[in-house]
Design an enzyme around this catalytic site. Structure first.
Site, PDB file in Angstrom:
ATOM      1  N   ARG A  80       0.818  -1.250  -0.090  1.00 35.62           N
ATOM      2  CA  ARG A  80      -0.059   0.096  -0.060  1.00 35.62           C
ATOM      3  C   ARG A  80       0.835   1.408   0.069  1.00 35.62           C
ATOM      4  O   ARG A  80       1.897   1.397   0.767  1.00 35.62           O
ATOM      5  CB  ARG A  80      -0.871  -0.049   1.040  1.00 35.62           C
ATOM      6  CG  ARG A  80      -1.630   1.320   1.402  1.00 35.62           C
ATOM      7  CD  ARG A  80      -2.726   1.413   2.474  1.00 35.62           C
ATOM      8  NE  ARG A  80      -3.817   0.695   1.963  1.00 35.62           N
ATOM      9  CZ  ARG A  80      -4.849   0.717   2.515  1.00 35.62           C
ATOM     10  NH1 ARG A  80      -5.142   1.718   3.648  1.00 35.62           N
ATOM     11  NH2 ARG A  80      -5.983   0.266   2.076  1.00 35.62           N
ATOM     12  N   HIS A 101      -7.531   0.629  -6.331  1.00 36.36           N
ATOM     13  CA  HIS A 101      -7.931  -0.262  -5.217  1.00 36.36           C
ATOM     14  C   HIS A 101      -8.298  -1.334  -5.592  1.00 36.36           C
ATOM     15  O   HIS A 101      -9.616  -1.548  -5.196  1.00 36.36           O
ATOM     16  CB  HIS A 101      -8.561   0.709  -4.089  1.00 36.36           C
ATOM     17  CG  HIS A 101      -8.371   0.147  -2.640  1.00 36.36           C
ATOM     18  ND1 HIS A 101      -7.816  -1.194  -2.452  1.00 36.36           N
ATOM     19  CD2 HIS A 101      -9.159   0.413  -1.529  1.00 36.36           C
ATOM     20  CE1 HIS A 101      -7.884  -1.273  -0.883  1.00 36.36           C
ATOM     21  NE2 HIS A 101      -8.677  -0.334  -0.498  1.00 36.36           N
ATOM     22  N   GLN A 131     -10.009  -4.075  -2.985  1.00 29.49           N
ATOM     23  CA  GLN A 131     -11.435  -3.617  -2.569  1.00 29.49           C
ATOM     24  C   GLN A 131     -12.468  -3.885  -3.495  1.00 29.49           C
ATOM     25  O   GLN A 131     -13.522  -4.417  -2.893  1.00 29.49           O
ATOM     26  CB  GLN A 131     -11.378  -2.159  -2.331  1.00 29.49           C
ATOM     27  CG  GLN A 131     -12.704  -1.575  -1.606  1.00 29.49           C
ATOM     28  CD  GLN A 131     -12.880  -2.068  -0.341  1.00 29.49           C
ATOM     29  OE1 GLN A 131     -12.091  -1.765   0.613  1.00 29.49           O
ATOM     30  NE2 GLN A 131     -14.328  -2.619  -0.349  1.00 29.49           N
ATOM     31  N   ASP A 170     -17.409   7.200  -1.480  1.00 27.70           N
ATOM     32  CA  ASP A 170     -16.106   7.072  -0.453  1.00 27.70           C
ATOM     33  C   ASP A 170     -15.736   8.604   0.078  1.00 27.70           C
ATOM     34  O   ASP A 170     -16.385   9.547  -0.279  1.00 27.70           O
ATOM     35  CB  ASP A 170     -14.958   6.585  -1.493  1.00 27.70           C
ATOM     36  CG  ASP A 170     -13.409   6.417  -0.877  1.00 27.70           C
ATOM     37  OD1 ASP A 170     -13.523   6.351   0.410  1.00 27.70           O
ATOM     38  OD2 ASP A 170     -12.595   6.422  -1.426  1.00 27.70           O
ATOM     39  N   CYS A 211     -16.158   1.568   0.914  1.00 33.51           N
ATOM     40  CA  CYS A 211     -15.058   0.767   1.260  1.00 33.51           C
ATOM     41  C   CYS A 211     -14.644   0.802   2.578  1.00 33.51           C
ATOM     42  O   CYS A 211     -13.822   0.001   3.081  1.00 33.51           O
ATOM     43  CB  CYS A 211     -13.954   1.404   0.281  1.00 33.51           C
ATOM     44  SG  CYS A 211     -13.289   2.877   0.386  1.00 33.51           S
ATOM     45  N   ARG A 248     -13.458  -8.618   2.373  1.00 32.16           N
ATOM     46  CA  ARG A 248     -12.135  -8.227   1.919  1.00 32.16           C
ATOM     47  C   ARG A 248     -11.224  -9.547   2.319  1.00 32.16           C
ATOM     48  O   ARG A 248     -10.367 -10.113   1.549  1.00 32.16           O
ATOM     49  CB  ARG A 248     -11.661  -7.269   2.627  1.00 32.16           C
ATOM     50  CG  ARG A 248     -12.131  -5.894   2.475  1.00 32.16           C
ATOM     51  CD  ARG A 248     -11.850  -5.453   1.107  1.00 32.16           C
ATOM     52  NE  ARG A 248     -10.439  -5.192   1.019  1.00 32.16           N
ATOM     53  CZ  ARG A 248      -9.603  -4.314   1.224  1.00 32.16           C
ATOM     54  NH1 ARG A 248     -10.116  -3.317   1.707  1.00 32.16           N
ATOM     55  NH2 ARG A 248      -8.349  -4.217   1.151  1.00 32.16           N
TER      56      ARG A 248
END
Ligand code: CP
Ligand code: NVA
Length: 317
Positions: free
Chosen positions: A114, A141, A144, A234, A274, A302
Site C-alpha cells: 500500500r 484499489h 477492494q 468514499d 469501502c 475483503r
C-alpha cells in the site's frame, strides 16, 4: 473444490496491480474461489494450501481492513504474514524499490503493498520474482473491488446488467470500481464536481472495455443515481489529501449520499462504502446505518476475496 483449468493456471505467479489486465473470466474465477473459501470458513473447514508460505505486507499509509484481512487471511491459509511499515524498513530511508524487490523476493512468497504512486508498485513488481498485490495506491484499489463484486453478487445474485452509481471524488476507488464494472458488464455512472471527476485516461479505458454496458460521467448526482441498483461512495479527502479536507467539504456538499438523493435510485438499491467512512460528510448516518447498507458484509468479504487472490496467485487452487 473449484476445478483447476486454463484460467487458474494462468493466474499462478501473476501480479495484481490493477484490474486492467485481468480478463472477466479471471475475475469471475477469483469470485467463485472467494465464495468457496467463504463457505469453507463458515463450515469451520480447515483449508491451508499456503502452508509454509510467507507474505510481506508493505504499508506506507494507514490501514485497518487491508492489513488485518491480509494478515488473517494468510494465517488461515496456513502461511504467515510480515507487517513491514515503511518507517521501519530501509525503503523508508532511501533504499531503492528495485533493490527492496530483489531482496524480498529471496525470502518471501508474495508481497502486498500500500503506497502513494502506482508507478512505485509497478517498479516493485517489475523487479520482484514473486507475486505483488496492490493494497491501494493513489490511483487504484483493486483488492477492494474484488470484495465489492463478491458482495454485489451475494446480495443481488448477479453482476452483469446491474447499474452501479459512484457518488463523490474521482479517486482510487472510483477508478478501480469503474474498471471492475466495465469488465463485468455493469453500467457505471459517477458524479463529482468539475475537476474531481475520474481521470480521463481511465474513463477512456473503461469505455473501451465496456461493450454491452455504459459508462456515464456527470456533475449531476441525481442523474448518476437514477435507477441505480448499487450506490457507492468514499471519503472526499483520501489519505495524503488531509490538507484539502475543509475545502473539499464545501466543494462536495451537494454530493452527500442521503435519503433525498436516494429517492432517485431503485427502491431495492444497496449502499456500499469501502470504509473508513465520514458519517454526515459523504454519507448520511441514516443511510450507512440503514437497512439498505451492506458495508460490513462488504468489509468482511475483503478477507475471503483476498484469500482467493493469494491462493490463485501464490499457490494455485
Ligand atoms: N477499505 C480499506 O482499504 O480500508 P483500510 O484503509 O482500513 O485498509
Ligand atoms: N480513497 C480512500 C480509500 C481508503 C480505503 C483513500 O485512498 O484514503
Amino acid at each position: 473444490m473449484i476445478k483447476q483449468n486454463n484460467v487458474s493456471s494462468n493466474l499462478i505467479g501473476r501480479d495484481f496491480l490493477t484490474l486492467t489486465n485481468y480478463q472477466p473470466e479471471e475475475i469471475m474465477y477469483l469470485l467463485e474461489l472467494a465464495k468457496e473459501i467463504k463457505q469453507k470458513q463458515k463450515k469451520g473447514e480447515v483449508y491451508q494450501p499456503l502452508k509454509g508460505k510467507v507474505l510481506g505486507l508493505i504499508f506506507e499509509k494507514s490501514s485497518t481492513r487491508t492489513r488485518v484481512s491480509f494478515e488473517t487471511g494468510i494465517y488461515q491459509l496456513g502461511g504467515t504474514g510480515l507487517f513491514l511499515s515503511s518507517s521501519d524498513i530501509q525503503l523508508g530511508r532511501g533504499e531503492t524499490i528495485a533493490d527492496t524487490a530483489k531482496v524480498l523476493s529471496s525470502y518471501l512468497d508474495g508481497i502486498m503493498i500500500r503506497t502513494f504512486a502506482q508507478s512505485d508498485v509497478e517498479e516493485l513488481a517489475k523487479n520482484a520474482s514473486i507475486p505483488v498485490m496492490n493494497g491501494l495506491t493513489d490511483l487504484y484499489h483493486p483488492c477492494q473491488v474484488l470484495a465489492d463484486l463478491q458482495t454485489i453478487q451475494e446480495v443481488k445474485g448477479t453482476l452483469a446488467g446491474l447499474k452501479i452509481a459512484y457518488i463523490g471524488d474521482g479517486n482510487n476507488m472510483a477508478h478501480s470500481l469503474m474498471l471492475g464494472a466495465a469488465k463485468m458488464g455493469m453500467d457505471f455512472s459517477t458524479a463529482a464536481p468539475e475537476g474531481y471527476l475520474p481521470d480521463d485516461s481511465i474513463v477512456k479505458e473503461a469505455k473501451a472495455i465496456a461493450n454491452q454496458s455504459s459508462i456515464t460521467i456527470t456533475t449531476d448526482p441525481k442523474e448518476a443515481v437514477k435507477d441505480a441498483d448499487v450506490i457507492y461512495t468514499d471519503v472526499w479527502a483520501s489519505m495524503g489529501q488531509e490538507s484539502e479536507q475543509a475545502a473539499r467539504e464545501k466543494l462536495f456538499a451537494a454530493y452527500q449520499v442521503n435519503e433525498e438523493l436516494l429517492t432517485h435510485a431503485k427502491s431495492d438499491y444497496i449502499f456500499m462504502h469501502c470504509l473508513p467512512a465520514h458519517r454526515e460528510e459523504e454519507v448520511a448516518t441514516a443511510i450507512i446505518d440503514g437497512s439498505h447498507s451492506v458495508v460490513f458484509q462488504e468489509a468482511e468479504n475483503r478477507l475471503h476475496a483476498q484469500k482467493a487472490l493469494m491462493v490463485a496467485l501464490m499457490a494455485g487452487a
